[in-house]
Write an enzyme that holds these catalytic residues in place. Structure first.
Site, PDB file in Angstrom:
ATOM      1  N   LYS A 283       3.028 -15.450   2.439  1.00  0.00           N
ATOM      2  CA  LYS A 283       3.244 -16.222   1.205  1.00  0.00           C
ATOM      3  C   LYS A 283       4.740 -16.526   1.132  1.00  0.00           C
ATOM      4  O   LYS A 283       5.445 -16.160   0.174  1.00  0.00           O
ATOM      5  CB  LYS A 283       2.745 -15.405  -0.005  1.00  0.00           C
ATOM      6  CG  LYS A 283       2.713 -16.143  -1.319  1.00  0.00           C
ATOM      7  CD  LYS A 283       1.669 -17.250  -1.414  1.00  0.00           C
ATOM      8  CE  LYS A 283       1.790 -18.009  -2.714  1.00  0.00           C
ATOM      9  NZ  LYS A 283       0.904 -19.202  -2.778  1.00  0.00           N
TER      10      LYS A 283
ATOM     11  N   ASP B 233      -3.028 -18.438   0.497  1.00  0.00           N
ATOM     12  CA  ASP B 233      -4.030 -19.125  -0.348  1.00  0.00           C
ATOM     13  C   ASP B 233      -4.758 -20.195   0.459  1.00  0.00           C
ATOM     14  O   ASP B 233      -5.984 -20.343   0.380  1.00  0.00           O
ATOM     15  CB  ASP B 233      -3.389 -19.696  -1.624  1.00  0.00           C
ATOM     16  CG  ASP B 233      -2.087 -20.451  -1.379  1.00  0.00           C
ATOM     17  OD1 ASP B 233      -1.557 -20.390  -0.249  1.00  0.00           O
ATOM     18  OD2 ASP B 233      -1.590 -21.098  -2.318  1.00  0.00           O
TER      19      ASP B 233
ATOM     20  N   ASP C 190     -12.236  -8.945   4.515  1.00  0.00           N
ATOM     21  CA  ASP C 190     -13.530  -8.941   3.812  1.00  0.00           C
ATOM     22  C   ASP C 190     -14.117 -10.345   3.803  1.00  0.00           C
ATOM     23  O   ASP C 190     -15.309 -10.539   4.009  1.00  0.00           O
ATOM     24  CB  ASP C 190     -13.361  -8.454   2.361  1.00  0.00           C
ATOM     25  CG  ASP C 190     -13.629  -6.961   2.221  1.00  0.00           C
ATOM     26  OD1 ASP C 190     -13.320  -6.213   3.174  1.00  0.00           O
ATOM     27  OD2 ASP C 190     -14.146  -6.541   1.167  1.00  0.00           O
TER      28      ASP C 190
ATOM     29  N   TYR D 145       0.824  -1.212   0.000  1.00  0.00           N
ATOM     30  CA  TYR D 145       0.000   0.000   0.000  1.00  0.00           C
ATOM     31  C   TYR D 145       0.858   1.263   0.000  1.00  0.00           C
ATOM     32  O   TYR D 145       0.434   2.305  -0.475  1.00  0.00           O
ATOM     33  CB  TYR D 145      -0.901   0.042   1.248  1.00  0.00           C
ATOM     34  CG  TYR D 145      -2.226  -0.655   1.094  1.00  0.00           C
ATOM     35  CD1 TYR D 145      -2.300  -2.017   0.828  1.00  0.00           C
ATOM     36  CD2 TYR D 145      -3.416   0.053   1.236  1.00  0.00           C
ATOM     37  CE1 TYR D 145      -3.514  -2.655   0.710  1.00  0.00           C
ATOM     38  CE2 TYR D 145      -4.634  -0.579   1.119  1.00  0.00           C
ATOM     39  CZ  TYR D 145      -4.684  -1.930   0.862  1.00  0.00           C
ATOM     40  OH  TYR D 145      -5.898  -2.548   0.746  1.00  0.00           O
TER      41      TYR D 145
ATOM     42  N   ASP E 272      -6.308  -6.969   4.125  1.00  0.00           N
ATOM     43  CA  ASP E 272      -7.421  -6.306   3.444  1.00  0.00           C
ATOM     44  C   ASP E 272      -8.346  -7.344   2.828  1.00  0.00           C
ATOM     45  O   ASP E 272      -9.560  -7.319   3.019  1.00  0.00           O
ATOM     46  CB  ASP E 272      -6.882  -5.364   2.355  1.00  0.00           C
ATOM     47  CG  ASP E 272      -8.001  -4.685   1.595  1.00  0.00           C
ATOM     48  OD1 ASP E 272      -8.923  -4.165   2.253  1.00  0.00           O
ATOM     49  OD2 ASP E 272      -7.983  -4.684   0.353  1.00  0.00           O
TER      50      ASP E 272
HETATM   51  C1  IPM Z   1     -10.335  -1.081   4.007  1.00  0.00           C
HETATM   52  C2  IPM Z   1     -10.570  -0.455   2.659  1.00  0.00           C
HETATM   53  C3  IPM Z   1      -9.392   0.445   2.348  1.00  0.00           C
HETATM   54  C4  IPM Z   1      -8.144  -0.415   2.339  1.00  0.00           C
HETATM   55  C5  IPM Z   1      -9.519   1.251   1.059  1.00  0.00           C
HETATM   56  C6  IPM Z   1     -10.815   2.046   1.012  1.00  0.00           C
HETATM   57  C7  IPM Z   1      -8.327   2.136   0.835  1.00  0.00           C
HETATM   58  O1  IPM Z   1     -10.752  -1.433   1.694  1.00  0.00           O
HETATM   59  O2  IPM Z   1     -10.269  -0.328   5.005  1.00  0.00           O
HETATM   60  O3  IPM Z   1     -10.223  -2.305   4.084  1.00  0.00           O
HETATM   61  O4  IPM Z   1      -7.858  -1.070   1.322  1.00  0.00           O
HETATM   62  O5  IPM Z   1      -7.438  -0.428   3.345  1.00  0.00           O
HETATM   63 MN    MN Z   2     -10.801  -3.464   2.479  1.00  0.00          MN
END
Ligand code: IPM
Ligand code: MN
Length: 356
Positions: free
Chosen positions: A189, A221, A249, A142, A245
């Site tokens: 990884k 993975d 999710d 990032y 990240d």
């Molecule tokens: C998160 C979001 C952010 C990230 C984006 C919006 C920059 O997806 O907080 O997980 O990737 O960190």
């Molecule tokens: Mn995210």
């Protein structure tokens, strides 16, 4: 006590859910005799519209001067065509970095009353999910060197980690594991990436200081697979910015309740940034359909971690548990229920009633 909280309402549903959390904090303040002073600042798309940049200096200064920061969500299709350095997300990355928030804490738990919303097979969901992800937040790909070749035919982003950066997030994860089920899964990884090999070696060294905690290494993975196959195995996960990240999710989705999950980003001090895991949901902004619970629970995390107000944090969490157990639902967690979905304001009202 008086606590100053910088508010970054952001875009889309951000303002509605932050305002809901502020109502909850005000009620907590009345009941437990605290004063919360809210100071709103612009960040994200709304800041681009008003000032031309996603993170005005005034916002950075305001956040650094506050006792803590509560954030809604940023971004939306309106700003999608802007170049990378001018996008709303750049504001979020910038404030994380400016505040030194290297530890992103994302708990994911399956609410028994919502188990039917999990997309997992019933026998897997029945084993429960109660994990917390420690995602490194201000390093890795990032923030690494990036660019494009002059002819525009090649682009690159760089994953780079130092021992120092890995150590500090690893310590945070091991300390948290001590207060939980005493297991850390470090995800990398290392079979391909040199940065992951340094990650693995460094985490192993840190682990020696926590002999009461079990360390397990897992390739990313495989981790993505295990998250749907057997998520109850995870307690504390520690991983890099990009892997965290993606996996957070996934972890939030297997609980079936992304609208419920809070997060905290902290650094060396307890002053941090607290935000829901979900995004700005521009498609439902202003319709009243937003679920305020993830932001309300983020406010609870703030009370606990930033202000050491454990009783007050628990009061919020118990109120949320109660409304869910009683069957109150916003549209996103309605599932097969035939109940009328509550609006953002109505759900907040139900939670306030249970705080007293
Ligand atoms: C998160 C979001 C952010 C990230 C984006 C919006 C920059 O997806 O907080 O997980 O990737 O960190
Ligand atoms: Mn995210």
């Amino acid at each position: 006590m008086t606590y100053t909280i910088a508010l970054l309402r952001g875009d889309g549903i951000g303002p509605e859910i932050v305002d809901a959390a502020c109502r909850v904090l005000e009620t907590i303040g009345e009941r437990y005799d605290h004063t919360f002073v809210f100071k709103p600042y612009l960040m994200g798309g709304c800041a681009i519209d008003a000032t031309g940049v996603p993170l005005p200096q005034e916002t950075v200064d305001g956040c650094l001067a506050a006792d803590s920061v509560l954030l809604g969500a940023v971004g939306g299709p309106k700003w999608d065509s802007l170049p990378g350095h001018q996008r709303p997300e750049k504001g979020l990355l910038g404030i994380r970095s400016a505040m030194g928030l290297y530890t992103n804490i994302r708990p994911a738990r399956l609410y028994p009353s919502l188990a039917a919303e999990s997309p997992l097979r019933a026998d897997i969901a029945a084993k429960g999910i109660d994990l917390v992800m420690f995602r490194e937040l201000i390093g890795g790909i990032y923030f690494g060197k990036r660019g494009r070749s002059e002819d525009g035919l090649t682009a690159y982003d760089t994953e780079e980690y130092s021992v120092y950066e890995i150590e500090r997030i690893a310590h945070a994860a091991f300390k948290a594991a001590r207060l939980r089920r005493k297991k850390v899964t470090s995800i990398d990884k290392a079979n391909v990436l040199e940065s992951s090999r340094l990650w693995r070696a460094t985490v192993a060294k840190v682990a020696e200081e926590y002999p009461d905690v079990t360390l397990e290494n897992m390739l990313v993975d495989n981790a993505a697979m295990q998250m749907v196959k057997n998520p109850s195995q995870f307690d504390v996960i520690v991983t890099s910015n990009i892997f965290g990240d993606i996996l957070s999710d996934e972890a939030s989705q297997v609980t079936g309740s992304i609208g419920l999950l809070p997060s905290a980003s902290v650094g060396d001090s307890t002053r941090g940034l607290y935000e829901p895991i979900h995004g700005s949901a521009p498609d439902i902004a202003g319709t009243g359909k937003a679920n305020p619970i993830a932001t309300i629970l983020s406010a609870a995390m703030m009370l606990r971690y930033a202000f050491s107000l454990e009783t007050e944090a628990k009061a919020i969490e118990q109120a949320v548990d109660a409304v869910l157990a009683e069957g109150y639902r916003t549209a996103d967690i309605l599932g097969a229920s035939t109940a009328m979905p509550l609006t953002c304001t109505e759900m907040t009202d139900r939670i306030l009633e249970r705080i007293g």
